[in-house]
Design an enzyme around this catalytic site. Sequence first.
Site, PDB file in Angstrom:
ATOM      1  N   SER A   1     -74.307  32.412  71.127  1.00 52.44           N
ATOM      2  CA  SER A   1     -73.157  31.741  70.526  1.00 52.44           C
ATOM      3  C   SER A   1     -72.002  31.780  71.532  1.00 52.44           C
ATOM      4  O   SER A   1     -71.893  30.916  72.392  1.00 52.44           O
ATOM      5  CB  SER A   1     -72.816  32.424  69.204  1.00 52.44           C
ATOM      6  OG  SER A   1     -71.702  31.801  68.613  1.00 52.44           O
ATOM      7  N   THR A   2     -71.173  32.795  71.484  1.00 52.94           N
ATOM      8  CA  THR A   2     -70.063  32.890  72.449  1.00 52.94           C
ATOM      9  C   THR A   2     -70.552  33.364  73.804  1.00 52.94           C
ATOM     10  O   THR A   2     -69.822  33.307  74.790  1.00 52.94           O
ATOM     11  CB  THR A   2     -69.028  33.919  71.959  1.00 52.94           C
ATOM     12  OG1 THR A   2     -69.644  35.220  71.933  1.00 52.94           O
ATOM     13  CG2 THR A   2     -68.511  33.560  70.580  1.00 52.94           C
ATOM     14  N   GLY A   3     -71.761  33.897  73.846  1.00 53.58           N
ATOM     15  CA  GLY A   3     -72.313  34.442  75.086  1.00 53.58           C
ATOM     16  C   GLY A   3     -71.906  35.895  75.307  1.00 53.58           C
ATOM     17  O   GLY A   3     -72.356  36.528  76.267  1.00 53.58           O
TER      18      GLY A   3
ATOM     19  N   GLY B   1     -62.659  12.794  59.001  1.00 51.30           N
ATOM     20  CA  GLY B   1     -63.769  13.739  59.185  1.00 51.30           C
ATOM     21  C   GLY B   1     -64.933  13.533  58.232  1.00 51.30           C
ATOM     22  O   GLY B   1     -65.993  14.133  58.402  1.00 51.30           O
ATOM     23  N   GLU B   2     -64.760  12.672  57.228  1.00 51.05           N
ATOM     24  CA  GLU B   2     -65.873  12.430  56.292  1.00 51.05           C
ATOM     25  C   GLU B   2     -67.016  11.698  57.004  1.00 51.05           C
ATOM     26  O   GLU B   2     -66.779  10.863  57.871  1.00 51.05           O
ATOM     27  CB  GLU B   2     -65.405  11.546  55.134  1.00 51.05           C
ATOM     28  CG  GLU B   2     -64.558  12.262  54.119  1.00 51.05           C
ATOM     29  CD  GLU B   2     -64.125  11.325  53.002  1.00 51.05           C
ATOM     30  OE1 GLU B   2     -64.620  10.177  52.928  1.00 51.05           O
ATOM     31  OE2 GLU B   2     -63.275  11.744  52.195  1.00 51.05           O
TER      32      GLU B   2
ATOM     33  N   LYS C   1     -77.129  47.488  71.286  1.00 45.29           N
ATOM     34  CA  LYS C   1     -75.869  46.744  71.190  1.00 45.29           C
ATOM     35  C   LYS C   1     -75.174  47.115  69.889  1.00 45.29           C
ATOM     36  O   LYS C   1     -75.830  47.283  68.865  1.00 45.29           O
ATOM     37  CB  LYS C   1     -76.196  45.240  71.193  1.00 45.29           C
ATOM     38  CG  LYS C   1     -74.989  44.345  71.053  1.00 45.29           C
ATOM     39  CD  LYS C   1     -75.396  42.878  71.076  1.00 45.29           C
ATOM     40  CE  LYS C   1     -75.558  42.306  69.688  1.00 45.29           C
ATOM     41  NZ  LYS C   1     -75.873  40.872  69.675  1.00 45.29           N
TER      42      LYS C   1
ATOM     43  N   ASP D   1     -80.595  43.795  71.845  1.00 44.17           N
ATOM     44  CA  ASP D   1     -80.322  44.669  70.694  1.00 44.17           C
ATOM     45  C   ASP D   1     -81.617  45.086  70.006  1.00 44.17           C
ATOM     46  O   ASP D   1     -82.674  44.482  70.240  1.00 44.17           O
ATOM     47  CB  ASP D   1     -79.371  43.979  69.688  1.00 44.17           C
ATOM     48  CG  ASP D   1     -79.849  42.608  69.276  1.00 44.17           C
ATOM     49  OD1 ASP D   1     -81.079  42.412  69.163  1.00 44.17           O
ATOM     50  OD2 ASP D   1     -79.016  41.707  69.070  1.00 44.17           O
TER      51      ASP D   1
HETATM   52  C1  R5P Z   1     -77.102  38.802  66.942  1.00 40.73           C
HETATM   53  O1  R5P Z   1     -77.629  39.752  66.385  1.00 40.73           O
HETATM   54  C2  R5P Z   1     -77.861  37.672  67.531  1.00 40.73           C
HETATM   55  O2  R5P Z   1     -79.200  38.007  67.730  1.00 40.73           O
HETATM   56  C3  R5P Z   1     -77.251  37.196  68.834  1.00 40.73           C
HETATM   57  O3  R5P Z   1     -77.365  38.216  69.789  1.00 40.73           O
HETATM   58  C4  R5P Z   1     -75.803  36.844  68.641  1.00 40.73           C
HETATM   59  O4  R5P Z   1     -75.656  35.994  67.554  1.00 40.73           O
HETATM   60  C5  R5P Z   1     -75.230  36.217  69.876  1.00 40.73           C
HETATM   61  O5  R5P Z   1     -73.884  35.960  69.668  1.00 40.73           O
HETATM   62  P1  R5P Z   1     -72.883  35.917  70.895  1.00 40.73           P
HETATM   63  O6  R5P Z   1     -73.461  34.982  71.914  1.00 40.73           O
HETATM   64  O7  R5P Z   1     -71.597  35.410  70.311  1.00 40.73           O
HETATM   65  O8  R5P Z   1     -72.755  37.314  71.402  1.00 40.73           O
END
Ligand code: R5P
Length: 292
Positions: free
Chosen positions: A223-225, A39-40, A192, A169
């Site tokens: 990120s994860t959605g 992994g380096e 949110k 949010d």
């Molecule tokens: C959080 O406050 C960010 O603005 C994004 O809404 C958040 O990081 C998205 O993460 P995920 O897709 O995992 O819900």
Amino acid sequence: MLVNFTVIGGNASKGLAKRIARRLKAKYVDADTRTFPDGESKITFRHNLKKSVVLVVQSTYPPVDTNLLQILSIISEAKKISSKIYAIMPYMGYARQDRQFLSGEIVTMSVVAKMLQAAGAKKIIAVDIHSKTALRHFKIPTENVSAIPELAKYLKKLELKNPIVVSPDTGGSLRAKKFADILKSDSITLKKSRNRKTGKVSIRSTKADVNGKDLIIVDDIISTGGSVVKATQFLKKQKCKRIFVVCTHGLLIGDAEKNIKKAGVTQIISTNTIPRSISKVDVSGVIAQAVQ
Ligand code: R5P
């Protein structure tokens, strides 16, 4: 005064680094990177560089720590030939860990800032950083540039009829408003909340009047959605028409893209701060402008 730039492209951001170099008419230097079985990273770059401002371009998306160590290594080597090194981190990992949310948590963003400074960075440039608080951990100049106008320009071309821009949010409310202003549309904000222990997201809001409307959800990161899926489910219940999702940083961890589409989203659009199939909007222009 005409500034002489050299752009070094780290492994995570070579495409974007080349575009920035072209825009600045600068010399492009490739940081050739190999990964050893353990992994380096082994990084090599030949630097018969003339005196110049050196821009090291590397986003720190996954593998976050590997990409971080690579940019630190490149900066530390570049220091041998220039005293003016700018760390261009279009997506800056750890920016979401900019403060202590629960007692005992380490504010890793502050460690990242110390490491970049110690390596030799003299200025930091990020794109739509998650929170400006993250930049307060640096003692060197920092700049956060926005990709929102570029993203809005892209959406304008889709010619949606009276779309409503949605922030999932309250933290993203101003971003959505800025986006909506460019489109000459209205914006709304959902409420949110995220369980800080489990990471589980829930959406609460008063009934938004989105019946029969096309919507554009605007966020900084996917990120994860999870956030976008929850927002989509909420908005679909309010009988909206189509939903487009726009973000600066499309991390798209795991099945994020599949889950978002499954929730009923028509199209997901991101910038090239993270190279993904959804990266339709180029941020090299706003970055080049910021360094000049
Ligand atoms: C959080 O406050 C960010 O603005 C994004 O809404 C958040 O990081 C998205 O993460 P995920 O897709 O995992 O819900």
